[in-house]
Scaffold this active site. Structure first.
Site, PDB file in Angstrom:
ATOM      1  N   CYS A 125       0.638  -8.400  19.997  1.00 52.66           N
ATOM      2  CA  CYS A 125      -0.777  -8.743  20.123  1.00 52.66           C
ATOM      3  C   CYS A 125      -1.025  -9.319  21.508  1.00 52.66           C
ATOM      4  O   CYS A 125      -0.270 -10.182  21.961  1.00 52.66           O
ATOM      5  CB  CYS A 125      -1.145  -9.765  19.049  1.00 52.66           C
ATOM      6  N   GLN A 174       0.846  -1.189   0.000  1.00 49.14           N
ATOM      7  CA  GLN A 174       0.000   0.000   0.000  1.00 49.14           C
ATOM      8  C   GLN A 174       0.883   1.242   0.000  1.00 49.14           C
ATOM      9  O   GLN A 174       1.828   1.334   0.788  1.00 49.14           O
ATOM     10  CB  GLN A 174      -0.895   0.027   1.244  1.00 49.14           C
ATOM     11  N   TYR A 195      -5.745  10.213   5.580  1.00 47.83           N
ATOM     12  CA  TYR A 195      -4.429  10.554   5.030  1.00 47.83           C
ATOM     13  C   TYR A 195      -4.621  11.415   3.774  1.00 47.83           C
ATOM     14  O   TYR A 195      -5.743  11.710   3.374  1.00 47.83           O
ATOM     15  CB  TYR A 195      -3.608   9.274   4.788  1.00 47.83           C
ATOM     16  N   GLU A 222      -4.323 -22.756  41.171  1.00 42.57           N
ATOM     17  CA  GLU A 222      -5.139 -21.539  41.254  1.00 42.57           C
ATOM     18  C   GLU A 222      -5.958 -21.612  42.541  1.00 42.57           C
ATOM     19  O   GLU A 222      -6.601 -22.621  42.817  1.00 42.57           O
ATOM     20  CB  GLU A 222      -6.045 -21.452  40.013  1.00 42.57           C
ATOM     21  N   CYS A 253      -1.391  -3.585  19.533  1.00 44.71           N
ATOM     22  CA  CYS A 253      -1.191  -3.289  18.106  1.00 44.71           C
ATOM     23  C   CYS A 253      -1.330  -1.791  17.858  1.00 44.71           C
ATOM     24  O   CYS A 253      -0.376  -1.041  18.001  1.00 44.71           O
ATOM     25  CB  CYS A 253      -2.116  -4.144  17.243  1.00 44.71           C
ATOM     26  N   CYS A 268      -9.069 -12.589  18.140  1.00 44.98           N
ATOM     27  CA  CYS A 268      -8.701 -11.195  18.444  1.00 44.98           C
ATOM     28  C   CYS A 268      -9.843 -10.624  19.282  1.00 44.98           C
ATOM     29  O   CYS A 268     -11.009 -10.770  18.919  1.00 44.98           O
ATOM     30  CB  CYS A 268      -8.559 -10.424  17.137  1.00 44.98           C
ATOM     31  N   ARG A 305      -6.772  -7.502  12.146  1.00 44.99           N
ATOM     32  CA  ARG A 305      -6.277  -7.851  13.475  1.00 44.99           C
ATOM     33  C   ARG A 305      -6.527  -9.332  13.781  1.00 44.99           C
ATOM     34  O   ARG A 305      -5.802  -9.950  14.561  1.00 44.99           O
ATOM     35  CB  ARG A 305      -6.911  -6.930  14.519  1.00 44.99           C
TER      36      ARG A 305
HETATM   37 FE1  SF4 Z   1      -6.606  -7.936  18.400  1.00 50.00          FE
HETATM   38 FE2  SF4 Z   1      -4.262  -8.484  19.392  1.00 50.00          FE
HETATM   39 FE3  SF4 Z   1      -4.699  -6.043  18.474  1.00 50.00          FE
HETATM   40 FE4  SF4 Z   1      -5.901  -6.841  20.739  1.00 50.00          FE
HETATM   41  S1  SF4 Z   1      -3.701  -6.567  20.415  1.00 50.00           S
HETATM   42  S2  SF4 Z   1      -6.845  -5.820  18.962  1.00 50.00           S
HETATM   43  S3  SF4 Z   1      -6.222  -8.998  20.336  1.00 50.00           S
HETATM   44  S4  SF4 Z   1      -4.684  -7.928  17.284  1.00 50.00           S
END
Ligand code: SF4
Length: 647
Positions: free
Chosen positions: A367, A102, A173, A417, A349, A342, A319
């Site tokens: 992440c 891109q 942008y 635990e 991120c 996610c 994501r």
């Molecule tokens: Fe998703 Fe990982 Fe970003 Fe959280 S950090 S939004 S879980 S990609």
């Protein structure tokens, strides 16, 4: 479900994609300081190529040094970048993947501290959020030079072996700025009418098409809506979409929003799933080229449905592929229940990336649910040369992650635990309205634990004696932190609670609430209580609300709290509390709040009292997550993962 549509190939000119899953351009900051390729970038993309996505698109890549958006961004403004990116395309092709790049110019949505001079824009109007310097309005000659720089960069993209090129015409942008009346108030041939505002976009498409055709297709990332007052609208997007195709665009990749818009340009947890799909659907009706839909399309089921309903031809899953690069392969193998979800938190991120813009100091992004992201090769799980007996105390996210990683490395792992379930404070987080998706991650972790060889002991409070009874060689303490009630002068009777008491609904809270501390947990507790119709005041000793939050989450949460009339007081401190009055010092002045208040403490204290005894007994001890220092699940998971790699 066999995901017939999602897994079907598609031809775009000379390019054939093996399925409809597209990883869109997402900033990573993995490029070298000069904008060139790094092993980190190659490993990140090859992991996702091996995982089976149909097309990977490299992040917004600068066509000009003054168009840089963030530090560590890929660059294509010089021929010297070609050999490095050739290595990237070759590596992806060797893994059976296809890769596009891109091309972007940040325009006003950048910082002078990053580009070394005043940002540029169609007009001298600052961006609505994050980058609010007044830009210099471009001259006609400068606009023509920018068009040329896109064409030159596209030539380099082709020479570097990319399979397609995408123009970033969205997200606030430069190209989007020209389209949007709120950024473009020029009176010349690039402003006022839609035809004029679209001129830059159309000239760039033509320039690039002439440069790369027929070798590689040209994609255009288009906002279907800016979601901002005075911004570019769906009606306009529908009008210009055929113009873009006529100018040479082979694919339209539909997105929305700019920084500061609502819904946000990067819709995170709490945003609707498939939120931008109606925009793609509307645009698809007026063009004959493939259209990519985006916006929190989280699951293959949702993606398949969108394709079945002919709302789009391809699905952008960003994501989701950061969280689980192997998702396409898992879909193909019928293992959808193994997909690591996610949760849309944005914490590791986009928030880290934008934190980098703000401070011009980049922390590498990663992440929350996939701590190896960005360190795919350097920190991959490898078998241990020596099997050890590892005792993990505490079954919150850090402890679970440490247990799973140690187990995968071949260790004999025991996880204790003290409560009757694993998950720790993630259960509390999942109770915050809009954060319910954290429970999907919990479910995933539980499944992984069940599949693993980890021996789990619930309701097991561990003391020094029982540590020794387990006969471990290594102990990982992941015992978290406890919220603490605070001492307050002058009171009683008044209700004092902790954030956990509130979020787990263990307490009978009054209608007036004072939350002490405006960290993320304090603000989220305030949000939770305002949702229940309580009158909430947050007092923060420091100068900032949400200092532990990223810019998107903070902007969103504080905006919501203000709308709900939550009172936010900074440089404020509670000094006394009585039956029907609270005394505060706000910016050096005394301030009283009348009424009967419940007071909520967000203060946390590490729970690691066993550590000294364990160390004195000669065992190897690691402390991770909140037990080391109260923070968030993100740090606990990262530390759990990396500690287990060391054993
Ligand atoms: Fe998703 Fe990982 Fe970003 Fe959280 S950090 S939004 S879980 S990609």
């Amino acid at each position: 479900m066999d995901f017939e549509k999602l897994l079907s190939p598609i031809d775009i000119g000379r390019l054939t994609l093996k399925n409809r899953i597209v990883m869109p351009a997402m900033g990573t900051s993995y490029a070298a300081e000069d904008g060139g390729v790094t092993d980190q970038l190659i490993n990140y993309f090859t992991a996702r190529a091996r995982g089976g996505a149909g097309l990977l698109i490299v992040e917004a890549t600068a066509v000009h040094p003054l168009g840089l958006i963030f530090k560590g961004e890929c660059c294509m403004f010089d021929d010297t970048f070609i050999p490095g990116f050739k290595k990237l395309t070759q590596a992806v092709h060797d893994c059976g993947g296809k890769i596009a790049m891109q091309l972007a110019h940040g325009g006003r949505q950048t910082k002078s501290a990053l580009i070394g001079s005043r940002p540029l824009g169609p007009s001298a109007i600052p961006a609505p959020a994050l980058c609010t310097e007044i830009p210099k309005a471009l001259t006609i000659d400068e606009i023509h030079a920018i068009v040329k720089s896109f064409g030159e960069a596209a030539r380099r993209v082709r020479e570097a072996g990319f399979d397609a090129v995408e123009i970033h015409g969205a997200h606030g942008y430069l190209v989007n700025q020209f389209l949007s009346p709120n950024a473009n108030q020029r009176k010349d041939s690039y402003g006022v009418s839609l035809k004029n505002r679209a001129r830059l976009a159309l000239e760039i498409v033509s320039e690039i098409k002439n440069t790369v055709s027929p070798n590689i297709p040209v994609f255009f990332r288009l906002n279907g809506e800016d979601y901002l007052e005075g911004g570019f609208t769906l009606k306009e997007a529908v009008e210009i979409a055929p113009w873009l195709v006529q100018a040479g665009a082979d694919v339209l990749h539909v997105s929305a929003g700019v920084y500061g818009s609502y819904p946000p340009t990067i819709p995170l947890i709490g945003s609707d799933l498939a939120c931008f799909v109606p925009l793609a659907e509307a645009i698809k009706k007026v063009v004959a080229v493939p259209v990519i839909a985006s916006g929190r399309i989280k699951t293959p089921f949702l993606a398949e449905k969108i394709l079945e309903e002919k709302k789009a031809d391809l699905i952008s899953m960003g994501r989701v592929l950061m969280a689980d690069p192997d998702m396409p392969q898992k879909i193909k193998e019928g293992k959808t229940e193994e997909i690591r979800p996610c949760v849309g938190c944005g914490q590791a991120c986009i928030e880290r990336l934008l934190g980098g813009i703000k401070t011009v100091k980049n922390d590498p992004i990663s992440c929350l649910v996939n701590p190896v992201m960005g360190r795919e090769k350097a920190c991959a799980i490898y078998p241990s040369s020596q099997r050890k007996r590892v005792l993990i105390i505490g079954g919150g996210p850090g402890g679970i992650q440490a247990a799973l990683t140690a187990d995968k490395r071949g260790h004999d792992v025991i996880l204790c635990e003290k409560k009757n379930e694993l998950g720790g404070n993630l259960h509390v987080v999942a109770k915050i309205p809009g954060k319910e998706e954290f429970s999907e991650f919990l479910e995933y972790l539980f499944k992984e634990i069940r599949k693993s060889g980890v021996k789990v002991f619930l309701n097991r409070e561990v003391d020094l004696k029982s540590v020794k009874e387990f006969k471990p060689e290594v102990v990982i303490m992941a015992t978290g932190a406890d919220f603490q009630k605070i001492e307050i002068a002058g009171i009683y009777p008044i209700q004092l609670f902790t954030a956990t008491d509130v979020l787990t609904e263990k307490s009978d809270i009054l209608n007036h609430i004072l939350v002490i501390g405006a960290s993320q947990i304090g603000l989220e507790t305030a949000y939770y209580l305002s949702n229940k119709g309580k009158g909430v005041t947050v007092v923060e000793e420091g100068d900032h609300f949400g200092p532990d939050m990223g810019p998107i989450g903070r902007f969103d949460l504080i905006g919501t709290l203000i709308k709900r009339k939550v009172r936010l007081l900074k440089q404020a401190r509670l000094i006394r509390a009585y039956n029907s009055q609270i005394d505060l010092i706000v910016k050096d002045k005394e301030h009283n709040l009348k009424g009967d208040f419940s007071i909520i403490s967000t203060k946390q204290v590490s729970n690691n009292t066993l550590s000294e005894g364990i160390e004195n007994s000669g065992l190897t001890l690691y402390i991770v997550g909140d037990a080391l220092r109260p923070r968030k699940a993100l740090e606990a998971i990262e530390e759990g993962y990396y500690t287990a790699l060391k054993i």
